[in-house]
Design a protein around this motif. Sequence first.
Motif, mmCIF file in Angstrom:
data_model
loop_
_atom_site.group_PDB
_atom_site.id
_atom_site.type_symbol
_atom_site.label_atom_id
_atom_site.label_comp_id
_atom_site.label_asym_id
_atom_site.label_seq_id
_atom_site.Cartn_x
_atom_site.Cartn_y
_atom_site.Cartn_z
ATOM 1 N N PRO A 136 0.807 -1.219 0.000
ATOM 2 C CA PRO A 136 0.000 0.000 0.000
ATOM 3 C C PRO A 136 0.845 1.276 0.000
ATOM 4 C CG PRO A 136 -0.197 -1.147 2.099
ATOM 5 C CD PRO A 136 0.588 -2.034 1.186
ATOM 6 N N ASP A 137 2.141 1.141 0.327
ATOM 7 C CA ASP A 137 3.039 2.296 0.322
ATOM 8 C C ASP A 137 3.541 2.641 -1.069
ATOM 9 O OD1 ASP A 137 4.485 -0.178 0.363
ATOM 10 O OD2 ASP A 137 6.301 0.893 0.967
ATOM 11 N N ARG A 138 3.153 1.866 -2.077
ATOM 12 C CA ARG A 138 3.594 2.086 -3.456
ATOM 13 C C ARG A 138 2.395 2.303 -4.364
ATOM 14 N NH1 ARG A 138 8.925 -0.097 -4.486
ATOM 15 N NH2 ARG A 138 10.129 0.536 -2.666
ATOM 16 N N LYS A 139 2.615 3.033 -5.438
ATOM 17 C CA LYS A 139 1.592 3.221 -6.463
ATOM 18 C C LYS A 139 1.391 1.887 -7.196
ATOM 19 C CE LYS A 139 1.482 7.919 -6.558
ATOM 20 N NZ LYS A 139 0.415 8.602 -5.939
ATOM 21 N N PRO A 140 0.226 1.669 -7.810
ATOM 22 C CA PRO A 140 -0.004 0.422 -8.551
ATOM 23 C C PRO A 140 1.092 0.169 -9.588
ATOM 24 C CG PRO A 140 -2.044 1.639 -8.328
ATOM 25 C CD PRO A 140 -0.951 2.539 -7.812
ATOM 26 N N GLY A 141 1.619 -1.050 -9.569
ATOM 27 C CA GLY A 141 2.642 -1.453 -10.524
ATOM 28 C C GLY A 141 4.053 -1.006 -10.174
ATOM 29 N N ASP A 142 4.225 -0.247 -9.100
ATOM 30 C CA ASP A 142 5.548 0.269 -8.729
ATOM 31 C C ASP A 142 6.161 -0.608 -7.627
ATOM 32 O OD1 ASP A 142 7.762 1.989 -8.775
ATOM 33 O OD2 ASP A 142 6.935 3.216 -7.155
ATOM 34 N N VAL A 143 6.401 -1.863 -7.988
ATOM 35 C CA VAL A 143 6.950 -2.803 -7.010
ATOM 36 C C VAL A 143 7.872 -3.784 -7.741
ATOM 37 C CG1 VAL A 143 4.948 -4.337 -7.164
ATOM 38 C CG2 VAL A 143 6.354 -4.376 -5.117
ATOM 39 N N THR A 144 8.992 -4.097 -7.098
ATOM 40 C CA THR A 144 9.966 -5.037 -7.652
ATOM 41 C C THR A 144 9.640 -6.457 -7.190
ATOM 42 O OG1 THR A 144 11.410 -4.697 -5.756
ATOM 43 C CG2 THR A 144 11.778 -3.270 -7.693
ATOM 44 N N PRO A 145 10.277 -7.474 -7.770
ATOM 45 C CA PRO A 145 9.972 -8.838 -7.325
ATOM 46 C C PRO A 145 10.094 -9.042 -5.809
ATOM 47 C CG PRO A 145 11.136 -8.932 -9.395
ATOM 48 C CD PRO A 145 11.158 -7.477 -8.951
ATOM 49 N N PRO A 146 11.234 -8.708 -5.188
ATOM 50 C CA PRO A 146 11.273 -8.932 -3.737
ATOM 51 C C PRO A 146 10.318 -8.028 -2.983
ATOM 52 C CG PRO A 146 13.289 -7.869 -4.470
ATOM 53 C CD PRO A 146 12.522 -8.242 -5.696
ATOM 54 N N GLY A 147 10.014 -6.860 -3.544
ATOM 55 C CA GLY A 147 9.087 -5.945 -2.892
ATOM 56 C C GLY A 147 7.708 -6.539 -2.687
ATOM 57 N N LEU A 148 7.314 -7.489 -3.539
ATOM 58 C CA LEU A 148 6.021 -8.159 -3.359
ATOM 59 C C LEU A 148 5.973 -8.947 -2.053
ATOM 60 C CD1 LEU A 148 5.454 -9.482 -6.985
ATOM 61 C CD2 LEU A 148 4.028 -7.785 -5.805
ATOM 62 N N SER A 149 7.126 -9.421 -1.603
ATOM 63 C CA SER A 149 7.146 -10.242 -0.392
ATOM 64 C C SER A 149 7.299 -9.420 0.879
ATOM 65 C CB SER A 149 8.286 -11.266 -0.464
ATOM 66 O OG SER A 149 9.547 -10.621 -0.362
ATOM 67 N N TYR A 150 7.640 -8.120 0.752
ATOM 68 C CA TYR A 150 7.842 -7.262 1.920
ATOM 69 C C TYR A 150 6.511 -6.717 2.401
ATOM 70 C CZ TYR A 150 12.657 -7.013 0.086
ATOM 71 O OH TYR A 150 13.901 -7.298 -0.395
ATOM 72 N N SER A 151 5.639 -7.566 2.859
ATOM 73 C CA SER A 151 4.296 -7.140 3.216
ATOM 74 C C SER A 151 3.693 -8.060 4.263
ATOM 75 C CB SER A 151 3.415 -7.154 1.961
ATOM 76 O OG SER A 151 2.072 -6.934 2.291
ATOM 77 N N SER A 152 2.921 -7.476 5.142
ATOM 78 C CA SER A 152 2.180 -8.281 6.118
ATOM 79 C C SER A 152 0.930 -8.876 5.477
ATOM 80 C CB SER A 152 1.793 -7.427 7.317
ATOM 81 O OG SER A 152 0.962 -6.356 6.902
ATOM 82 N N LYS A 153 0.642 -8.532 4.221
ATOM 83 C CA LYS A 153 -0.546 -9.022 3.510
ATOM 84 C C LYS A 153 -0.306 -10.343 2.786
ATOM 85 C CE LYS A 153 -2.712 -5.074 4.210
ATOM 86 N NZ LYS A 153 -3.822 -4.934 5.106
ATOM 87 N N VAL A 154 0.971 -10.767 2.708
ATOM 88 C CA VAL A 154 1.312 -12.019 2.034
ATOM 89 C C VAL A 154 2.143 -12.892 2.970
ATOM 90 C CG1 VAL A 154 1.280 -10.929 -0.249
ATOM 91 C CG2 VAL A 154 3.441 -11.194 0.946
ATOM 92 N N ARG A 155 2.153 -14.178 2.653
ATOM 93 C CA ARG A 155 3.013 -15.081 3.430
ATOM 94 C C ARG A 155 3.649 -16.108 2.510
ATOM 95 N NH1 ARG A 155 -1.729 -17.051 6.804
ATOM 96 N NH2 ARG A 155 -2.942 -18.103 5.238
#
Length: 165
Positions: A136-155
């Motif tokens: 949620p701290d990034r605009k849509p589509g502005d995320v790198t591969p590892p950035g997808l995992s840096y979240s409490s919304k995924v495991r």
Amino acid sequence: MKPGNFILVQGSGPISDGIAFFERSGFTHAALVSGESTILEATPNGIEENPISYERYAVFEFIDATDEQLKGMVDFGRSRLGEGYSYRQDAGFAVNGILEEMGFERIPGLLAEKKKIVCSAFVDLCARSQRLVARPDRKPGDVTPPGLSYSSKVRFTENHNLWEL
């Protein structure tokens, strides 16, 4: 692993090495699981549905996703089949990595193109199409591969021959 999960791949080669350097992570590619052994991914050939052929990857899931949302992610991803790959957006991520290393703020959407996308932005937009937001701290589509995992919304759910996590 089920449709709607996503994988993060530990790749090798010049582009992967650059992503790993700037992100300080071995994860260099992202793809959406679309079937028992298939993925939807943005490759240099554009968005494709392919068999999983990677040796080293991790599987992640959205914690609170419903079956309907997972199906919706895959349907959205398939609706984008054939769209192009954005080398310019890759370059934008590299520039943002340099900016962040120098202590400056990133520039969201730097060098992004219409109807062209990179792998992690594709996975992010598939999720956001179903109101699932890893970053949620990034605009849509502005995320790198590892950035997808840096979240409490995924495991993290599965490890397939990873070098490191």
